[in-house]
Design a protein around this motif. Structure first.
Motif, PDB file in Angstrom:
ATOM      1  N   GLU A 269       0.823  -1.204   0.000  1.00  0.00           N
ATOM      2  CA  GLU A 269       0.000   0.000   0.000  1.00  0.00           C
ATOM      3  C   GLU A 269       0.860   1.258   0.000  1.00  0.00           C
ATOM      4  O   GLU A 269       0.501   2.259  -0.630  1.00  0.00           O
ATOM      5  CB  GLU A 269      -0.961  -0.025   1.191  1.00  0.00           C
ATOM      6  CG  GLU A 269      -2.095  -1.009   0.939  1.00  0.00           C
ATOM      7  CD  GLU A 269      -2.878  -1.389   2.185  1.00  0.00           C
ATOM      8  OE1 GLU A 269      -3.712  -2.285   2.093  1.00  0.00           O
ATOM      9  OE2 GLU A 269      -2.630  -0.793   3.251  1.00  0.00           O
ATOM     10  N   THR A 270       1.990   1.204   0.678  1.00  0.00           N
ATOM     11  CA  THR A 270       2.894   2.348   0.639  1.00  0.00           C
ATOM     12  C   THR A 270       3.391   2.572  -0.789  1.00  0.00           C
ATOM     13  O   THR A 270       3.384   3.696  -1.293  1.00  0.00           O
ATOM     14  CB  THR A 270       4.090   2.114   1.582  1.00  0.00           C
ATOM     15  OG1 THR A 270       3.583   1.898   2.890  1.00  0.00           O
ATOM     16  CG2 THR A 270       5.029   3.303   1.593  1.00  0.00           C
ATOM     17  N   GLU A 271       3.790   1.483  -1.446  1.00  0.00           N
ATOM     18  CA  GLU A 271       4.224   1.591  -2.850  1.00  0.00           C
ATOM     19  C   GLU A 271       3.100   2.182  -3.703  1.00  0.00           C
ATOM     20  O   GLU A 271       3.338   3.017  -4.572  1.00  0.00           O
ATOM     21  CB  GLU A 271       4.584   0.209  -3.413  1.00  0.00           C
ATOM     22  CG  GLU A 271       5.812  -0.430  -2.784  1.00  0.00           C
ATOM     23  CD  GLU A 271       7.112   0.000  -3.458  1.00  0.00           C
ATOM     24  OE1 GLU A 271       7.034   0.811  -4.405  1.00  0.00           O
ATOM     25  OE2 GLU A 271       8.182  -0.455  -3.028  1.00  0.00           O
ATOM     26  N   CYS A 272       1.888   1.702  -3.468  1.00  0.00           N
ATOM     27  CA  CYS A 272       0.741   2.185  -4.236  1.00  0.00           C
ATOM     28  C   CYS A 272       0.536   3.682  -4.016  1.00  0.00           C
ATOM     29  O   CYS A 272       0.263   4.425  -4.958  1.00  0.00           O
ATOM     30  CB  CYS A 272      -0.525   1.436  -3.849  1.00  0.00           C
ATOM     31  SG  CYS A 272      -0.581  -0.221  -4.513  1.00  0.00           S
ATOM     32  N   SER A 308      -2.896  -2.788 -13.872  1.00  0.00           N
ATOM     33  CA  SER A 308      -1.769  -3.506 -14.479  1.00  0.00           C
ATOM     34  C   SER A 308      -0.492  -3.262 -13.677  1.00  0.00           C
ATOM     35  O   SER A 308       0.276  -4.184 -13.408  1.00  0.00           O
ATOM     36  CB  SER A 308      -1.526  -3.025 -15.909  1.00  0.00           C
ATOM     37  OG  SER A 308      -2.660  -3.254 -16.671  1.00  0.00           O
ATOM     38  N   LEU A 309      -0.294  -2.000 -13.317  1.00  0.00           N
ATOM     39  CA  LEU A 309       0.891  -1.646 -12.546  1.00  0.00           C
ATOM     40  C   LEU A 309       0.856  -2.354 -11.194  1.00  0.00           C
ATOM     41  O   LEU A 309       1.850  -2.934 -10.744  1.00  0.00           O
ATOM     42  CB  LEU A 309       0.933  -0.120 -12.367  1.00  0.00           C
ATOM     43  CG  LEU A 309       2.084   0.458 -11.553  1.00  0.00           C
ATOM     44  CD1 LEU A 309       3.423   0.080 -12.179  1.00  0.00           C
ATOM     45  CD2 LEU A 309       1.964   1.991 -11.472  1.00  0.00           C
ATOM     46  N   LEU A 310      -0.300  -2.324 -10.576  1.00  0.00           N
ATOM     47  CA  LEU A 310      -0.444  -2.957  -9.264  1.00  0.00           C
ATOM     48  C   LEU A 310      -0.058  -4.437  -9.310  1.00  0.00           C
ATOM     49  O   LEU A 310       0.666  -4.933  -8.442  1.00  0.00           O
ATOM     50  CB  LEU A 310      -1.885  -2.847  -8.779  1.00  0.00           C
ATOM     51  CG  LEU A 310      -2.142  -3.678  -7.521  1.00  0.00           C
ATOM     52  CD1 LEU A 310      -1.992  -2.831  -6.280  1.00  0.00           C
ATOM     53  CD2 LEU A 310      -3.481  -4.364  -7.538  1.00  0.00           C
ATOM     54  N   MET A 311      -0.538  -5.135 -10.329  1.00  0.00           N
ATOM     55  CA  MET A 311      -0.256  -6.566 -10.396  1.00  0.00           C
ATOM     56  C   MET A 311       1.249  -6.809 -10.474  1.00  0.00           C
ATOM     57  O   MET A 311       1.780  -7.749  -9.889  1.00  0.00           O
ATOM     58  CB  MET A 311      -0.985  -7.200 -11.584  1.00  0.00           C
ATOM     59  CG  MET A 311      -2.486  -7.275 -11.363  1.00  0.00           C
ATOM     60  SD  MET A 311      -3.426  -7.740 -12.824  1.00  0.00           S
ATOM     61  CE  MET A 311      -3.184  -9.512 -12.850  1.00  0.00           C
ATOM     62  N   ASP A 312       1.917  -5.937 -11.187  1.00  0.00           N
ATOM     63  CA  ASP A 312       3.362  -6.025 -11.308  1.00  0.00           C
ATOM     64  C   ASP A 312       4.045  -5.745  -9.955  1.00  0.00           C
ATOM     65  O   ASP A 312       4.888  -6.499  -9.491  1.00  0.00           O
ATOM     66  CB  ASP A 312       3.776  -4.984 -12.370  1.00  0.00           C
ATOM     67  CG  ASP A 312       5.181  -5.205 -12.845  1.00  0.00           C
ATOM     68  OD1 ASP A 312       5.617  -6.364 -12.834  1.00  0.00           O
ATOM     69  OD2 ASP A 312       5.840  -4.209 -13.213  1.00  0.00           O
ATOM     70  N   VAL A 313       3.610  -4.658  -9.334  1.00  0.00           N
ATOM     71  CA  VAL A 313       4.191  -4.270  -8.043  1.00  0.00           C
ATOM     72  C   VAL A 313       3.918  -5.341  -6.984  1.00  0.00           C
ATOM     73  O   VAL A 313       4.783  -5.666  -6.166  1.00  0.00           O
ATOM     74  CB  VAL A 313       3.613  -2.898  -7.584  1.00  0.00           C
ATOM     75  CG1 VAL A 313       4.098  -2.536  -6.197  1.00  0.00           C
ATOM     76  CG2 VAL A 313       3.995  -1.810  -8.576  1.00  0.00           C
TER      77      VAL A 313
END
Ligand code: ADP
Ligand code: MG
Length: 728
Positions: A269-272, A308-313
């Motif tokens: 969540e921090t990354e997000c 898409s980005l989230l799935m990668d992260v």
């Protein structure tokens, strides 16, 4: 003894939660690594800022001079954050995201070097992308595709790389990615919806489609995942007996989140936050080790990028916490699968949610207009909507014994059903003043109240109205949301376009007032859309029978489901709405059907290997132990030995039967695979994989799972379900 399995288990048991620092307020982190409005204001000249903002809101072109200013500002901003590389970030039809990093660094002769990033590099790039799927559009050794900047999705920093969201197209202009058709569909729905809005409010200039996805996933220990070749190769388990305890007790659902998983989520969540992905909720799902994460909804293109980005992260953060994320729709047989609900609505630039009931009769008529048009769009295109979420992995959810089914239907709740029923009775042609008043007071005027107590939410419906949005629940957890969102926005755009034509005709030719004309058209739509409305339990035989009677499609497998994507009706729809040309539509179909075959091919190979090279040898080894035991008993007890070796003898026989069964089925599967591989026609090949190869999966699995129950636990080579799902 099975080394990998026990090593993995001991590794897992010894894990300590990875600590995470979380001492900054989220609101302060939000968008920190995004070249958003705040950073643009800070780094861009006024001209450049205005240029970019107008490109975002109005779709205007950005000229070279502005592009140069933007690239230079982006570079300064990125360098200030320790970034060294940039990449055009795009979503080819593999489903994953793609990037190719280039350094800002450049030599300028005389032993000197600078950091450089010019407008041209921002606007357009040519990745060496000849091996992305293109469905025959782009002859691989003739021409390459290129990526082009999409200013509507802001650039962001991930790691030490500046990522620029781009579309990916061929030199002849055909879309080679997910994003291009989506952007076209969003444009189409904007245009059509804005025109319809003008009946209600002349000030509306733009309508945006919103998407709030809910991502479900499983989180399992990295070592345990690595101990299973099927998970590594296919993202799911191909064999494995269900554990004594599954999800019967429902004790995981909304239960407290285990610390290791929670720490993963906190870091994620921090990354997000840094990436500007507005994640908001997290909770346990129904199955053990299954979780869900959902953001606050956003404009659809941005939401798609963010998912898409989230799935990668997620994959990267999970790895740091010694987890593997399973996005597969059905990683474990007999245990709940994962989906990705797509919550969808339309909003005006005047701040109105067109799928939210309003405060006045007129705003409610506007709501009903969009509500009924959406239902009609789904009614007329249910098969295409089903096709938009078809994949080998989602077939395990849709049409298998789990909600939602492969049949698309719309749930609207008892109160709105009643409203539609009343509207269905509206007089044909001109309405009397009494009828108008009655409609305003008692039907259209009453909506906000009734919705509040509209609590009977049906969780089995694939497409449900949930208060101020439609929730497309049949989307699979691995899916790129662009696919279903492209189709949904396109069919709604087409429907709204037709609606406008019909209403205008009634106003002009039949001399009806605007609201009379709208009521008249909506009445007919309600009558025509009854087929799709269904409030009952969305799975099981009763509904299948009923749906068949209604003429609804029930395509349980991907090859069946995809067909409609190249039907004349679909090609015309995409051409009319300027979403895709015939060539693009057909290319996409080819890619999807081939991907299906490839996935099944991999699964079939992996299963053959696991059954033949892991399970059969283990079963033989255990059988040998039994034989040795029986021989020993015979030595001790002589002819009486049978009395003491009864169970062992039975087991020996049973093991033999399963081994024989396995060998036979593996051979048969191989033979069918060989036959299928020879088929040239990609459609027929996919059907062969579906109908001839795939049925062996269950049969082979049956023998493997039986053997799992017989063979000494110490010898069993594959980490068991209970270990994967319950070791924390
Ligand atoms: P659930 O479906 O689990 O009950 P919610 O209804 O609270 O959850 O919301 C689920 C998702 O729907 C969230 O991502 C939320 O942001 C999104 N959402 C809420 N309102 C809208 C809307 N008007 N348009 C699109 N998505 C929305
Ligand atoms: Mg939901």
């Amino acid at each position: 003894m099975s080394k990998i399995r026990f090593k993995a288990l001991s590794e897992t048991l010894n894990r300590k939660p990875i600590e995470v620092n979380e001492n900054t307020k989220r609101s302060l982190l939000f968008g920190e690594n995004v070249f958003n409005e705040t950073s643009m204001r800070q780094y861009l000249t006024k001209d450049a800022y205005v240029g970019v903002m107008s490109a975002i809101s109005k779709g205007t072109k950005i000229d070279r001079k502005i592009a140069n200013q933007v690239s230079s500002a982006m570079k300064e901003w990125a360098l200030s954050k320790g970034v060294t590389h940039y990449t055009h970030w795009f979503q080819p039809l593999t489903g994953a995201t793609a990037e190719k990093h280039d350094a800002f660094f450049e030599t300028i002769g005389g032993g000197l070097a600078i950091e450089k990033f010019e407008g041209g590099q921002l606007v357009q790039q040519e990745p060496d992308a000849s091996s992305f799927p293109n469905g025959g559009i782009r002859n691989t050794f003739e021409a390459r595709g290129y990526t082009a900047w999409d200013p509507t999705s802001p650039a962001f920093i991930y790691g030490t790389t500046l990522c620029i969201p781009t579309i990916f197209i061929s030199y002849t202009g055909e879309a080679l990615d997910y994003k291009t058709p989506l952007l076209r569909a969003l444009h189409a729905v904007d245009k059509a919806a804005t025109n319809v809005c003008k009946y209600f409010d002349k000030n509306v200039r733009k309508v945006t489609s919103s998407l709030g996805w809910e991502q479900e996933y499983f989180l399992i220990d990295k070592a345990l995942a690595a101990s299973r070749p099927d998970i590594i190769l296919t993202g799911r388990t191909l064999v494995g007996h269900s554990p004594a305890k599954g999800q019967q007790l429902d004790d995981h659902y909304f239960g407290s989140i285990p610390t290791r998983a929670l720490n993963f989520m906190r870091e994620l969540e921090t990354e997000c936050m840094l990436l500007g992905i507005p994640v908001k909720t997290r909770h346990n799902e129904v199955a053990p080790n299954q979780f869900e994460l959902a953001p606050i909804y956003e404009e659809s293109n941005l939401a798609v990028d963010h998912n898409s980005l989230l799935m990668d992260v997620m994959g990267k953060v999970a790895s740091r916490h010694n987890f593997k994320v399973l996005f597969h729709e059905k990683p474990f047989a007999g245990i709940n699968g994962s989906g990705k609900h797509n919550n969808w609505s339309l909003a005006t630039d005047t701040g109105i949610n067109l799928l939210g009931p309003g405060k006045t009769p007129m705003s409610n008529l506007q709501f009903l207009t969009f509500f009924i048009n959406t239902i009609k769009a789904v009614n007329d295109n249910e098969e295409l909507l089903r096709a938009s979420i078809a994949s080998a992995s989602n077939d395990h959810r849709l049409g298998a014994n789990e909600a939602p089914p492969a049949i698309i239907s719309v749930f609207i709740g008892a109160q709105l059903t009643k409203v539609l029923k009343e509207l269905e009775g509206v007089t044909n042609g001109k309405l009397s003043p009494e009828e108008k008043t009655d409609l305003k007071l008692n039907v259209v005027g009453k909506i906000p109240d009734v919705l509040l107590d509209n609590t009977d939410r049906n969780r089995t419906s694939p497409f449900a109205f949930t208060g101020n949005k439609f929730e497309f629940r049949a989307v699979g957890s691995t899916a790129n949301c662009a696919n279903p969102m492209t189709i949904l926005n396109t069919i709604v755009a087409k429907q709204l376009k037709d609606f406008k034509v019909e209403v205008d005709a009634l106003i002009e030719n039949n001399d009806l007032k605007k609201d009379e004309a709208i009521f008249n058209v909506l009445r007919e739509y309600i009558k025509k859309s009854k087929t799709i409305l269904f409030e009952g339990n969305g799975y099981g035989e009763a509904w299948e029978k009923e749906a068949k009677k209604r003429g609804l499609s029930n395509n349980k497998t991907t090859p069946e489901a995809l067909k409609v994507k190249v039907a004349d009706k679909t090609i015309q729809l995409f051409e009319e709405m300027k979403i895709m040309s015939k060539v693009e539509t057909e290319a996409r179909y080819e890619i999807e059907i081939e991907e299906y075959t490839l996935r099944l091919q991999i699964e079939s190979r992996a299963l053959g290997d696991i059954a033949g090279n892991h399970i059969v040898p283990t079963a033989i080894r255990y059988q040998n132990l039994l034989i040795k035991n029986v021989k020993g008993l015979k030595e001790i007890f002589g002819k009486d030995f049978k009395k003491h070796a009864d169970e062992q003898l039975k087991l020996i026989t049973k093991i033999s039967e399963h081994i024989e069964g396995l060998h036979a089925k593996i051979d048969d599967m191989l033979a069918e695979r060989k036959k299928a591989n020879k088929i040239e026609n990609i459609e027929k090949k996919a059907v062969a994989y579906c109908n001839k190869v795939k049925p062996y999966f269950e049969e082979i699995r049956y023998h493997c799972d039986k053997l799992e129950l017989m063979v000494d636990d110490e010898l069993w080579p594959l980490t068991k379900y209970r270990e994967i799902l319950f070791t924390r």
